[in-house]
Write a protein that holds these residues in place. Structure first.
Motif, PDB file in Angstrom:
ATOM      1  N   HIS A 281       0.800  -1.222   0.000  1.00  0.00           N
ATOM      2  CA  HIS A 281       0.000   0.000   0.000  1.00  0.00           C
ATOM      3  C   HIS A 281       0.837   1.279   0.000  1.00  0.00           C
ATOM      4  O   HIS A 281       0.310   2.352   0.272  1.00  0.00           O
ATOM      5  N   GLN A 282       2.104   1.165  -0.260  1.00  0.00           N
ATOM      6  CA  GLN A 282       2.915   2.375  -0.384  1.00  0.00           C
ATOM      7  C   GLN A 282       3.109   2.681  -1.876  1.00  0.00           C
ATOM      8  O   GLN A 282       2.993   1.797  -2.718  1.00  0.00           O
ATOM      9  N   PRO A 283       3.427   3.926  -2.216  1.00  0.00           N
ATOM     10  CA  PRO A 283       3.420   4.323  -3.642  1.00  0.00           C
ATOM     11  C   PRO A 283       4.459   3.645  -4.522  1.00  0.00           C
ATOM     12  O   PRO A 283       4.215   3.456  -5.722  1.00  0.00           O
ATOM     13  N   LEU A 284       5.609   3.264  -3.971  1.00  0.00           N
ATOM     14  CA  LEU A 284       6.668   2.740  -4.837  1.00  0.00           C
ATOM     15  C   LEU A 284       6.330   1.380  -5.439  1.00  0.00           C
ATOM     16  O   LEU A 284       6.736   1.077  -6.565  1.00  0.00           O
ATOM     17  N   THR A 285       5.611   0.552  -4.685  1.00  0.00           N
ATOM     18  CA  THR A 285       5.345  -0.802  -5.176  1.00  0.00           C
ATOM     19  C   THR A 285       4.577  -0.829  -6.506  1.00  0.00           C
ATOM     20  O   THR A 285       5.017  -1.486  -7.461  1.00  0.00           O
ATOM     21  N   PRO A 286       3.425  -0.134  -6.639  1.00  0.00           N
ATOM     22  CA  PRO A 286       2.759  -0.176  -7.951  1.00  0.00           C
ATOM     23  C   PRO A 286       3.575   0.464  -9.069  1.00  0.00           C
ATOM     24  O   PRO A 286       3.483   0.024 -10.229  1.00  0.00           O
ATOM     25  N   ILE A 287       4.381   1.479  -8.735  1.00  0.00           N
ATOM     26  CA  ILE A 287       5.215   2.104  -9.774  1.00  0.00           C
ATOM     27  C   ILE A 287       6.292   1.125 -10.234  1.00  0.00           C
ATOM     28  O   ILE A 287       6.543   0.959 -11.436  1.00  0.00           O
ATOM     29  N   ILE A 288       6.930   0.459  -9.272  1.00  0.00           N
ATOM     30  CA  ILE A 288       7.963  -0.529  -9.624  1.00  0.00           C
ATOM     31  C   ILE A 288       7.356  -1.684 -10.422  1.00  0.00           C
ATOM     32  O   ILE A 288       7.917  -2.122 -11.433  1.00  0.00           O
ATOM     33  N   GLU A 289       6.199  -2.178  -9.977  1.00  0.00           N
ATOM     34  CA  GLU A 289       5.561  -3.296 -10.676  1.00  0.00           C
ATOM     35  C   GLU A 289       5.179  -2.909 -12.103  1.00  0.00           C
ATOM     36  O   GLU A 289       5.272  -3.728 -13.024  1.00  0.00           O
ATOM     37  N   THR A 290       4.750  -1.665 -12.309  1.00  0.00           N
ATOM     38  CA  THR A 290       4.399  -1.207 -13.659  1.00  0.00           C
ATOM     39  C   THR A 290       5.637  -1.130 -14.544  1.00  0.00           C
ATOM     40  O   THR A 290       5.615  -1.581 -15.705  1.00  0.00           O
ATOM     41  N   ILE A 291       6.728  -0.562 -14.021  1.00  0.00           N
ATOM     42  CA  ILE A 291       7.973  -0.497 -14.796  1.00  0.00           C
ATOM     43  C   ILE A 291       8.464  -1.904 -15.125  1.00  0.00           C
ATOM     44  O   ILE A 291       8.881  -2.197 -16.262  1.00  0.00           O
ATOM     45  N   ARG A 292       8.385  -2.790 -14.140  1.00  0.00           N
ATOM     46  CA  ARG A 292       8.836  -4.178 -14.338  1.00  0.00           C
ATOM     47  C   ARG A 292       8.011  -4.859 -15.435  1.00  0.00           C
ATOM     48  O   ARG A 292       8.562  -5.558 -16.301  1.00  0.00           O
ATOM     49  N   ALA A 293       6.704  -4.651 -15.410  1.00  0.00           N
ATOM     50  CA  ALA A 293       5.832  -5.269 -16.418  1.00  0.00           C
ATOM     51  C   ALA A 293       6.094  -4.698 -17.807  1.00  0.00           C
ATOM     52  O   ALA A 293       6.159  -5.444 -18.796  1.00  0.00           O
ATOM     53  N   LEU A 294       6.264  -3.372 -17.891  1.00  0.00           N
ATOM     54  CA  LEU A 294       6.501  -2.740 -19.198  1.00  0.00           C
ATOM     55  C   LEU A 294       7.802  -3.237 -19.818  1.00  0.00           C
ATOM     56  O   LEU A 294       7.861  -3.535 -21.015  1.00  0.00           O
ATOM     57  N   LEU A 295       8.852  -3.334 -19.016  1.00  0.00           N
ATOM     58  CA  LEU A 295      10.148  -3.761 -19.541  1.00  0.00           C
ATOM     59  C   LEU A 295      10.167  -5.253 -19.849  1.00  0.00           C
ATOM     60  O   LEU A 295      10.985  -5.715 -20.648  1.00  0.00           O
TER      61      LEU A 295
END
Length: 259
Positions: free
Chosen positions: A207-221
């Motif tokens: 529930h902290q902001p970095l996790t969804p941002i990291i997961e999105t970058i990971r999925a895109l790459l």
């Protein structure tokens, strides 16, 4: 105060001034770039084999590299806070306010310098990731999406850090306020999946902001669909950016500055 038509040229002047300061103290840039690379080497080179067991078959460099790109942004917060507070407390901003310079350009110059510095650091960190064996299946669209999200997060976080620096009363307070952004990645999905953490820590990480941002970058790459996680990531970036921008502008409009 000059009109809005002078914001862009005034901001460009402030940007040149801040970039000259950056070139004058290259050690700060070396330390800034070295921090995320050190973290990358530690987690991939030293702990990578042990941590790979938690990543469900994904090589650890592929798991960690996208997160380290984002963490590079976090490590730049202290430098931004130092620069903003130093200007505010040295009296130079008070002098600028008596001159025909757009007030928006003063903060704008700091934000632009921070974005350029961060972009250079992210590209250097990315080069090290590639040298360590990181490869992406995301294609051009994936890379553009991932780097665009990193840039958006960088812009949002920069405005929040500017606001924190403007609210500080001492240089120590201004820089220490940014430490949370350097520790926050260690309580996210940056280095291990959140479901491998203790229950309470796992909930905080989810529930902290970095996790969804990291997961999105990971999925895109990785060339995978980001789904609703991308919407949550964008919402966090926009929310942080709006709060930081409004807060910074209100604080900068105060008559007094820290001394």
């Amino acid at each position: 105060m000059s009109s809005l038509t002078y914001v862009v040229p005034d901001a460009a002047t402030m940007l040149r001034r801040n970039l000259k300061h950056l070139l004058r103290y290259p050690v700060m840039m070396i330390v800034y770039v070295g921090q995320p690379i050190f973290v990358l080497l530690m987690f991939v080179g030293v702990y990578g084999n042990a941590l790979a067991e938690a990543t469900a078959g994904t090589s650890y460099i592929e798991f960690a590299a996208p997160a380290v790109l984002l963490i590079t942004v976090n490590f730049g917060c202290t430098t931004t806070a130092f620069n903003v507070f130093s200007d505010m407390s040295s009296g130079i901003v008070s002098r600028f306010r008596t001159m025909s310079i757009s007030r928006a350009a003063i903060l704008g110059g700091h934000v632009l310098e921070s974005l350029i510095r961060t972009t250079i650091s992210v590209l250097i960190t990315l080069l090290v990731c590639l040298l360590l064996g990181y490869r992406s299946d995301g294609g051009l669209v994936g890379w553009l999406g991932a780097l665009g999200l990193v840039s958006l997060f960088s812009l949002a976080l920069t405005w929040l850090v500017v606001a924190l620096a403007l609210s500080a009363r001492t240089l120590q307070q201004a820089t220490s306020n940014t430490l949370i952004f350097q520790f926050l990645p260690f309580f996210s999905s940056a280095f291990v999946p959140t479901d491998t953490m203790p229950a309470v820590v796992s909930w905080l990480a989810e529930h902290q902001p970095l996790t969804p941002i990291i997961e999105t970058i990971r999925a895109l790459l990785a060339g995978n669909p980001a789904g609703s996680t991308a919407i949550v990531a964008l919402a966090w970036c926009v929310g942080i950016g709006v709060v930081g921008f409004v807060w910074a502008i209100r604080l900068f409009g105060r008559d007094s500055v820290p001394s």
